[in-house]
Design an enzyme around this catalytic site. Structure first.
Site, PDB file in Angstrom:
ATOM      1  N   TYR A  53       0.815  -1.218   0.000  1.00 21.84           N
ATOM      2  CA  TYR A  53       0.000   0.000   0.000  1.00 21.84           C
ATOM      3  C   TYR A  53       0.854   1.276   0.000  1.00 21.84           C
ATOM      4  O   TYR A  53       1.927   1.309   0.588  1.00 21.84           O
ATOM      5  CB  TYR A  53      -0.910   0.037   1.215  1.00 21.84           C
ATOM      6  CG  TYR A  53      -2.049  -0.943   1.204  1.00 21.84           C
ATOM      7  CD1 TYR A  53      -2.368  -1.682   0.072  1.00 21.84           C
ATOM      8  CD2 TYR A  53      -2.827  -1.143   2.339  1.00 21.84           C
ATOM      9  CE1 TYR A  53      -3.404  -2.591   0.075  1.00 21.84           C
ATOM     10  CE2 TYR A  53      -3.873  -2.049   2.348  1.00 21.84           C
ATOM     11  CZ  TYR A  53      -4.161  -2.768   1.217  1.00 21.84           C
ATOM     12  OH  TYR A  53      -5.196  -3.661   1.229  1.00 21.84           O
ATOM     13  N   SER A 216     -13.858  -3.060   0.490  1.00 25.06           N
ATOM     14  CA  SER A 216     -14.733  -2.366  -0.451  1.00 25.06           C
ATOM     15  C   SER A 216     -16.194  -2.453  -0.021  1.00 25.06           C
ATOM     16  O   SER A 216     -17.060  -2.839  -0.813  1.00 25.06           O
ATOM     17  CB  SER A 216     -14.571  -2.918  -1.873  1.00 25.06           C
ATOM     18  OG  SER A 216     -15.210  -2.080  -2.821  1.00 25.06           O
ATOM     19  N   PRO A 217     -16.515  -2.093   1.218  1.00 26.37           N
ATOM     20  CA  PRO A 217     -17.905  -2.195   1.691  1.00 26.37           C
ATOM     21  C   PRO A 217     -18.868  -1.284   0.934  1.00 26.37           C
ATOM     22  O   PRO A 217     -20.081  -1.525   0.961  1.00 26.37           O
ATOM     23  CB  PRO A 217     -17.801  -1.786   3.166  1.00 26.37           C
ATOM     24  CG  PRO A 217     -16.572  -0.951   3.250  1.00 26.37           C
ATOM     25  CD  PRO A 217     -15.623  -1.555   2.267  1.00 26.37           C
ATOM     26  N   LEU A 218     -18.340  -0.268   0.248  1.00 22.24           N
ATOM     27  CA  LEU A 218     -19.201   0.653  -0.502  1.00 22.24           C
ATOM     28  C   LEU A 218     -19.153   0.386  -2.008  1.00 22.24           C
ATOM     29  O   LEU A 218     -19.614   1.210  -2.800  1.00 22.24           O
ATOM     30  CB  LEU A 218     -18.816   2.109  -0.217  1.00 22.24           C
ATOM     31  CG  LEU A 218     -18.844   2.525   1.259  1.00 22.24           C
ATOM     32  CD1 LEU A 218     -18.584   4.017   1.383  1.00 22.24           C
ATOM     33  CD2 LEU A 218     -20.171   2.157   1.910  1.00 22.24           C
ATOM     34  N   GLY A 220     -16.754   0.370  -4.256  1.00 28.09           N
ATOM     35  CA  GLY A 220     -16.022   1.340  -5.057  1.00 28.09           C
ATOM     36  C   GLY A 220     -16.731   2.678  -5.173  1.00 28.09           C
ATOM     37  O   GLY A 220     -16.523   3.416  -6.134  1.00 28.09           O
ATOM     38  N   LEU A 222     -20.112   3.070  -5.281  1.00 30.95           N
ATOM     39  CA  LEU A 222     -21.477   2.949  -5.786  1.00 30.95           C
ATOM     40  C   LEU A 222     -22.518   3.065  -4.680  1.00 30.95           C
ATOM     41  O   LEU A 222     -23.621   3.575  -4.901  1.00 30.95           O
ATOM     42  CB  LEU A 222     -21.655   1.611  -6.509  1.00 30.95           C
ATOM     43  CG  LEU A 222     -21.273   1.539  -7.980  1.00 30.95           C
ATOM     44  CD1 LEU A 222     -21.531   0.149  -8.516  1.00 30.95           C
ATOM     45  CD2 LEU A 222     -22.037   2.578  -8.800  1.00 30.95           C
ATOM     46  N   GLY A 224     -22.228   4.733  -1.891  1.00 36.64           N
ATOM     47  CA  GLY A 224     -21.979   5.895  -1.039  1.00 36.64           C
ATOM     48  C   GLY A 224     -22.610   7.174  -1.547  1.00 36.64           C
ATOM     49  O   GLY A 224     -22.024   8.248  -1.425  1.00 36.64           O
ATOM     50  N   GLY A 225     -23.808   7.075  -2.133  1.00 31.90           N
ATOM     51  CA  GLY A 225     -24.443   8.255  -2.695  1.00 31.90           C
ATOM     52  C   GLY A 225     -23.956   8.531  -4.102  1.00 31.90           C
ATOM     53  O   GLY A 225     -23.647   9.664  -4.466  1.00 31.90           O
TER      54      GLY A 225
END
Length: 326
Positions: A53, A216-218, A220, A222, A224-225
């Site tokens: 990372y 990636s709970p959101l 990428g 999509l 998250g609003g």
């Protein structure tokens, strides 16, 4: 903050994990320090990073590698908070251009662990995760290398990431034959838009007692609003991704609005309702984003809402083989 055991292990971690992939890339050192301070203050004790990372993942540009670990190490040295966190990092990705500077050979595992310890400025890693499956290296070699790290006190627990269900089963069978604990966690992509692991990875985690740490709970961004973000045009190529899922996103964001909750918080709360999930990884770029993510811990989704989410974002139909056979 809520805490739970990491799978069958005695180790207890916060229900949200701090992901640090942005450190050194989209988040500078000062903001990274502030995020880690705020995470500890909020009760988050599980910090997730990887040797790769913080820099480019393109061959020939390896000089960026290790930056996230270096930032965490500098923060640990400055803050003195090493014993307040459960520190997890990973091994597998290429760290240089040599043929043995990647994957899971005993040769690379030993060197990679020592390099991570140096960058992190600590004498031990709490959860050392294999970043990907390496089917070119036998489990006898992998487990012998990992056992040695545990015996030396350099590593406390072993985890996996991006493993298939049968990889988890193979790894655990081999570990048990050696009278070794083996894996305590699996880190997989998992969110409302990506539910494939419900077929076999989640059942494998349940059977072998692994905690599941979703990345990636959101989805990428999509979840998250995304409709507003696409309208703002802030991310190149994001609008095309949103257009592909527009009907589902309109239904999803409408449902979230009716609940009076942000889409990102509902997406994380959906993960937390699953008893096999230990801690979704949140990867804030700012302290404000970190604090906003804590709201998910207080959201309770009713069976009716969960049913509506299944209609909007259908899964694979359950667990294998019932999902596709009689």
């Amino acid at each position: 903050m809520q805490y739970t055991h990491m799978g069958r292990a005695g180790l207890k971690v916060s229900r949200l994990a701090l992901g640090t992939m942005n450190f050194g890339m989209s988040t500078d050192v000062a903001d990274s320090f502030s995020i880690m301070d705020a995470a500890v203050d909020s009760g988050i004790n599980y910090f997730d990073t990887a040797d790769v990372y913080g820099g480019s993942q393109k061959p020939g540009l390896e000089k960026g590698y290790g930056i996230s670990e270096q930032i965490i190490g500098d923060w640990l040295a400055k803050s003195g908070k090493r014993n307040r966190i459960v520190l997890a990092t990973k091994v597998y990705e290429p760290m240089d251009t040599g043929p043995n500077d990647r994957r899971l050979s005993a040769y690379h595992i030993r060197r990679a662990c020592d390099d991570s310890l140096r960058r992190l400025k600590t004498d031990h890693i709490d959860v050392y995760q294999m970043h990907h499956i390496d089917r070119q290296t036998p489990w006898e070699e992998i487990w012998q290398a990992m056992e040695l790290l545990v015996q030396q006190g350099k590593v406390s627990y072993i985890g996996s990431s991006n493993f298939a269900g049968w990889d988890i089963a193979t790894a655990q069978s081999s570990a048990m034959a050696r009278h070794f604990m083996g894996l305590i966690s699996e880190q997989s992509i998992y969110n409302l838009t990506a539910r494939t692991i419900e077929l076999e990875v989640i059942p494998a985690c349940r059977h072998f007692g692994l905690g599941l740490v979703p990345w990636s709970p959101l989805g990428g961004g999509l979840l998250g609003g995304a409709l507003q973000k696409a309208a703002d045009g802030r991310r190149p190529g994001f609008k095309e991704k949103v257009d592909k899922h527009r009907a589902a996103l309109e239904a999803y964001e409408g449902l979230c609005e009716s609940l009076g909750e942000r889409p990102a918080d509902v997406a994380t709360a959906w993960l937390l309702h699953n008893p096999i999930v230990t801690a979704p990884i949140v990867g804030p770029r700012t302290v404000a984003q970190l604090r906003e993510s804590l709201r998910a811990l207080d959201i309770t989704l009713t069976p009716e809402t969960l049913g509506k989410l299944d209609v909007i974002w259908p899964g694979p139909g359950g667990e294998a083989p019932g999902a596709y056979a009689w």
